[in-house]
Design a protein around this motif. Structure first.
Motif, mmCIF file in Angstrom:
data_model
loop_
_atom_site.group_PDB
_atom_site.id
_atom_site.type_symbol
_atom_site.label_atom_id
_atom_site.label_comp_id
_atom_site.label_asym_id
_atom_site.label_seq_id
_atom_site.Cartn_x
_atom_site.Cartn_y
_atom_site.Cartn_z
ATOM 1 N N VAL A 219 -15.701 35.689 23.973
ATOM 2 C CA VAL A 219 -15.990 35.224 22.612
ATOM 3 C C VAL A 219 -16.423 33.638 22.574
ATOM 4 O O VAL A 219 -15.423 32.886 23.008
ATOM 5 C CB VAL A 219 -15.292 35.782 21.373
ATOM 6 N N PHE A 220 -17.576 33.257 21.790
ATOM 7 C CA PHE A 220 -17.523 31.992 21.413
ATOM 8 C C PHE A 220 -17.722 31.882 20.116
ATOM 9 O O PHE A 220 -18.760 32.123 19.487
ATOM 10 C CB PHE A 220 -18.724 31.232 22.250
ATOM 11 N N TRP A 221 -16.604 31.516 19.180
ATOM 12 C CA TRP A 221 -16.975 31.036 17.886
ATOM 13 C C TRP A 221 -17.271 29.781 17.893
ATOM 14 O O TRP A 221 -16.478 28.704 18.605
ATOM 15 C CB TRP A 221 -15.555 31.360 17.274
ATOM 16 N N GLY A 222 -18.130 29.087 17.178
ATOM 17 C CA GLY A 222 -18.548 27.586 17.228
ATOM 18 C C GLY A 222 -17.704 26.371 16.953
ATOM 19 O O GLY A 222 -17.676 25.560 17.245
ATOM 20 N N GLY A 223 -16.415 26.855 16.454
ATOM 21 C CA GLY A 223 -15.378 26.045 16.149
ATOM 22 C C GLY A 223 -15.765 24.791 15.375
ATOM 23 O O GLY A 223 -16.654 25.030 14.331
ATOM 24 N N ARG A 224 -16.059 23.450 16.051
ATOM 25 C CA ARG A 224 -16.547 22.510 15.290
ATOM 26 C C ARG A 224 -17.928 21.958 15.906
ATOM 27 O O ARG A 224 -18.337 20.828 15.683
ATOM 28 C CB ARG A 224 -15.665 21.376 15.340
ATOM 29 N N GLU A 225 -18.664 23.372 16.345
ATOM 30 C CA GLU A 225 -20.088 22.701 16.858
ATOM 31 C C GLU A 225 -21.009 22.731 15.652
ATOM 32 O O GLU A 225 -21.298 23.993 15.064
ATOM 33 C CB GLU A 225 -20.487 24.000 17.680
ATOM 34 N N ILE B 119 -21.180 35.348 20.744
ATOM 35 C CA ILE B 119 -21.060 34.314 19.593
ATOM 36 C C ILE B 119 -20.678 35.044 18.413
ATOM 37 O O ILE B 119 -21.311 35.986 17.892
ATOM 38 C CB ILE B 119 -22.485 33.477 19.647
ATOM 39 N N GLU B 120 -19.881 33.980 17.683
ATOM 40 C CA GLU B 120 -19.574 34.601 16.427
ATOM 41 C C GLU B 120 -20.028 33.588 15.383
ATOM 42 O O GLU B 120 -19.693 32.584 15.128
ATOM 43 C CB GLU B 120 -17.857 34.634 16.262
ATOM 44 N N PRO B 121 -20.853 34.031 14.505
ATOM 45 C CA PRO B 121 -21.643 33.291 13.581
ATOM 46 C C PRO B 121 -20.651 32.885 12.597
ATOM 47 O O PRO B 121 -19.893 33.908 11.874
ATOM 48 C CB PRO B 121 -22.744 33.861 13.113
ATOM 49 N N LYS B 122 -20.893 31.569 12.019
ATOM 50 C CA LYS B 122 -20.056 31.428 10.562
ATOM 51 C C LYS B 122 -20.486 29.924 10.258
ATOM 52 O O LYS B 122 -20.665 29.276 10.928
ATOM 53 C CB LYS B 122 -18.549 30.888 10.964
ATOM 54 N N PRO B 123 -20.648 29.916 8.801
ATOM 55 C CA PRO B 123 -21.219 28.539 8.165
ATOM 56 C C PRO B 123 -19.991 27.877 7.660
ATOM 57 O O PRO B 123 -19.022 28.316 7.669
ATOM 58 C CB PRO B 123 -22.082 29.257 7.083
ATOM 59 N N LYS B 124 -20.414 26.677 7.460
ATOM 60 C CA LYS B 124 -19.539 25.720 6.426
ATOM 61 C C LYS B 124 -18.231 25.276 6.904
ATOM 62 O O LYS B 124 -17.761 24.251 6.230
ATOM 63 C CB LYS B 124 -19.473 26.680 5.196
ATOM 64 N N GLU B 125 -17.542 26.081 7.894
ATOM 65 C CA GLU B 125 -16.120 25.517 7.969
ATOM 66 C C GLU B 125 -16.025 25.560 9.332
ATOM 67 O O GLU B 125 -16.422 26.824 9.689
ATOM 68 C CB GLU B 125 -14.846 26.247 7.286
ATOM 69 N N PRO B 126 -15.246 24.759 10.265
ATOM 70 C CA PRO B 126 -14.903 23.590 9.684
ATOM 71 C C PRO B 126 -15.892 22.517 9.205
ATOM 72 O O PRO B 126 -15.734 21.399 8.812
ATOM 73 C CB PRO B 126 -13.836 22.889 10.475
ATOM 74 N N THR B 127 -16.956 22.305 9.913
ATOM 75 C CA THR B 127 -18.094 21.210 9.853
ATOM 76 C C THR B 127 -18.787 21.574 8.534
ATOM 77 O O THR B 127 -19.038 22.927 8.196
ATOM 78 C CB THR B 127 -18.926 20.961 10.964
ATOM 79 N N LYS B 128 -19.465 20.636 7.991
ATOM 80 C CA LYS B 128 -20.206 21.003 6.768
ATOM 81 C C LYS B 128 -21.393 21.898 7.147
ATOM 82 O O LYS B 128 -21.730 22.822 6.304
ATOM 83 C CB LYS B 128 -21.032 19.679 6.176
ATOM 84 N N HIS B 129 -21.765 21.625 8.448
ATOM 85 C CA HIS B 129 -22.952 22.397 8.702
ATOM 86 C C HIS B 129 -22.836 23.058 10.212
ATOM 87 O O HIS B 129 -22.784 22.283 11.078
ATOM 88 C CB HIS B 129 -24.242 21.870 8.875
ATOM 89 N N GLN B 130 -22.566 24.389 10.326
ATOM 90 C CA GLN B 130 -22.207 24.818 11.612
ATOM 91 C C GLN B 130 -23.612 25.325 12.239
ATOM 92 O O GLN B 130 -24.276 25.990 11.638
ATOM 93 C CB GLN B 130 -21.220 26.176 11.497
ATOM 94 N N TYR B 131 -23.730 25.003 13.631
ATOM 95 C CA TYR B 131 -25.013 25.347 14.276
ATOM 96 C C TYR B 131 -25.163 26.815 14.253
ATOM 97 O O TYR B 131 -26.120 27.474 14.038
ATOM 98 C CB TYR B 131 -25.136 24.893 15.476
ATOM 99 N N ASP B 132 -23.975 27.532 14.370
ATOM 100 C CA ASP B 132 -23.798 29.172 14.590
ATOM 101 C C ASP B 132 -23.782 29.766 13.019
ATOM 102 O O ASP B 132 -22.889 30.669 12.866
ATOM 103 C CB ASP B 132 -23.253 29.699 15.322
ATOM 104 N N SER B 133 -24.520 29.074 12.134
ATOM 105 C CA SER B 133 -24.230 29.670 10.766
ATOM 106 C C SER B 133 -24.384 31.259 10.216
ATOM 107 O O SER B 133 -23.584 31.509 9.683
ATOM 108 C CB SER B 133 -25.071 28.763 9.723
ATOM 109 N N ASP B 134 -25.213 31.867 10.789
ATOM 110 C CA ASP B 134 -25.352 33.338 10.496
ATOM 111 C C ASP B 134 -25.978 33.874 11.619
ATOM 112 O O ASP B 134 -26.488 33.379 12.836
ATOM 113 C CB ASP B 134 -25.868 33.614 9.172
ATOM 114 N N ALA B 135 -26.331 35.347 11.616
ATOM 115 C CA ALA B 135 -26.633 36.049 12.931
ATOM 116 C C ALA B 135 -28.188 35.480 13.096
ATOM 117 O O ALA B 135 -28.631 35.315 14.321
ATOM 118 C CB ALA B 135 -26.834 37.659 12.471
ATOM 119 N N ALA B 136 -28.982 35.215 12.198
ATOM 120 C CA ALA B 136 -30.298 35.025 12.254
ATOM 121 C C ALA B 136 -30.524 33.671 12.885
ATOM 122 O O ALA B 136 -31.194 33.495 13.837
ATOM 123 C CB ALA B 136 -31.226 34.798 10.940
#
Ligand code: GLO
Ligand code: NI
Ligand code: NI
Ligand code: NI
Length: 407
Positions: A153-159, A198-215
């Motif tokens: 798995v790759f969750w974007g962390g601070r990407e 890839i595990e999508p996630k918005p908003k944390e920890p950075t204001k804008h995460q590159y992998d924000s959602d599935a789309a």
């Protein structure tokens, strides 16, 4: 579909919240009672913790677990020492896997906790940080392969970014794309053949995460020609943070054959961050299972409880209650979803609703065999009466309630 309930509910326990969680929150330090910790950050303590972890998972009867490299072993004074620490704990995990039959659902690298990753890992503005991240993923892949992990798995962390004035998005995305290609190449080299997720996630920890959602993730993967190697790991609380429902994220990903696995938890309507609560809501688990069944169920993925117990109630026994509650909610959700599917209740709504595509101009549209000119000619000739009404819509929420009550 010839599968048992267990095949659909490949439950997995996370190392980080369950065995490393301290019960801290943004307003105070940890409160958890953790009898397996000796108060040091030693390799010996980590090995002991690994044995306790397996005792827990075994008692729970969950078939899988998942970890970050830094959950299982302490960092050393150098990369080389950190890797040696990891090897020592991995040896214990391997023994425990063999003893219990519990398997690794996926491994991953924690590239967000250490201060070096303050500006991201693969998308950091510091090339040496990108290099460090590469070295870390290389080792995490080796360890995942060594333990027979079924996915990586790759969750974007601070990407992501905090500020556009000093960020070159184009370059950061290019770096992320080539980073993933290096991971794909190395996986091939060592014979790791599980999917990357890839595990999508918005908003944390950075204001804008590159992998924000599935789309956003799917678009990124297509743009960098990575769709053959990647699918998604979809987390409930991340979906809601992105302003979507879990059902939406799964359906959107599933429609493009991109469901890999799920991180099962739930957010709180009253709280605006990733609170990672254990799922207990039958609507949520039914909707989740409905979408998984719709797209053929999980194959290499699992129902991974990326969830933690709340600060005020963290004693070891709570870890059992929480997981059992989550497992029960999913088992019930699976039954409800299976009943809805057996009745073809939703399929019937869909086929009725799209009936106008079954023949005539609808068929041509569906097959991409028409043109704007032809559509105009059709309209002018037929008249627009049918275009002015789109039919009655059913109260679908009520349909869902019928099944929840019945199961
Ligand atoms: C954070 C994520 C995180 C990931 C983990 C594995 O919000 O949910 O816990 O699941 O790093 O990729
Ligand atoms: Ni997660
Ligand atoms: Ni999360
Ligand atoms: Ni989470």
């Amino acid at each position: 579909e010839g599968k048992t309930m267990k095949d659909h509910l490949r439950f997995s326990v996370v190392y980080w919240h369950t065995f490393r969680g301290t019960g801290s929150d943004p307003f105070g330090p940890g409160t958890a009672v953790r009898p397996w910790e000796d108060g040091t950050d030693s390799v010996e303590n980590a090995c002991n913790r690994a044995r306790v972890a397996f005792e827990f998972i075994e008692k729970l009867g969950a078939p899988f677990y998942a970890f970050h490299d830094r959950d299982i072993a302490p960092e050393g004074a150098s990369l080389a020492e950190t890797n040696r620490n990891l090897d020592a704990v991995v040896a214990v995990l391997k023994e425990e896997q063999q003893r219990t039959g519990i398997k690794l659902l996926w491994g991953t690298a924690n590239m967000f906790s250490n201060p070096r990753f303050m500006h991201g890992a693969a998308t950091s503005c510091n090339a040496d940080v990108v290099a460090y991240a590469g070295a870390q993923v290389k080792k995490a892949l080796e360890v995942t392969k060594e333990l027979g992990g079924e996915n990586y798995v790759f969750w974007g962390g601070r990407e992501g970014y905090q500020n556009l004035y000093n960020t070159d998005i184009r370059r950061e995305l290019d770096h992320l794309g080539s980073f993933f290609h290096m991971a794909v190449d190395y996986a091939k080299e060592i014979g790791f053949d599980g999917p990357f997720l890839i595990e999508p996630k918005p908003k944390e920890p950075t204001k804008h995460q590159y992998d924000s959602d599935a789309a956003a993730c799917i678009n990124f993967l297509r743009a960098y020609e990575l769709t053959d190697h990647f699918k998604l790991n979809i987390e409930t609380n991340h979906a809601t943070l992105a302003g979507h429902s879990m059902m939406h994220e799964l359906d959107y990903a599933g429609a493009q054959d991109m469901i890999g696995s799920i991180d099962a938890n739930t957010g709180d309507m009253l709280l605006g961050w990733d609170t990672d609560q254990f799922p207990t809501d039958y609507y949520l688990t039914s909707q989740t299972m409905l979408m998984l069944l719709k797209y053929g169920g999980l194959t290499t993925g699992g129902v991974n409880f990326d969830a933690k117990v709340r600060r005020e109630s963290f004693e070891p026994i709570d870890l059992f209650y929480a997981h059992i509650g989550g497992m029960d909610a999913f088992a019930r959700g699976l039954k409800i979803a299976a009943a809805i599917r057996a009745d073809k209740a939703l399929e019937n709504f869909v086929s009725e609703r799209y009936a106008s595509f079954d023949s005539g101009i609808g068929q041509k549209i569906e097959q991409g065999k028409t043109s704007l000119k032809e559509l105009e000619a059709y309209m002018l000739e037929k008249g627009e009466a049918d275009a002015n009404q789109s039919g009655r819509q059913e109260m679908l929420e009520n349909v869902f309630n019928r099944y929840i009550d019945r199961a």
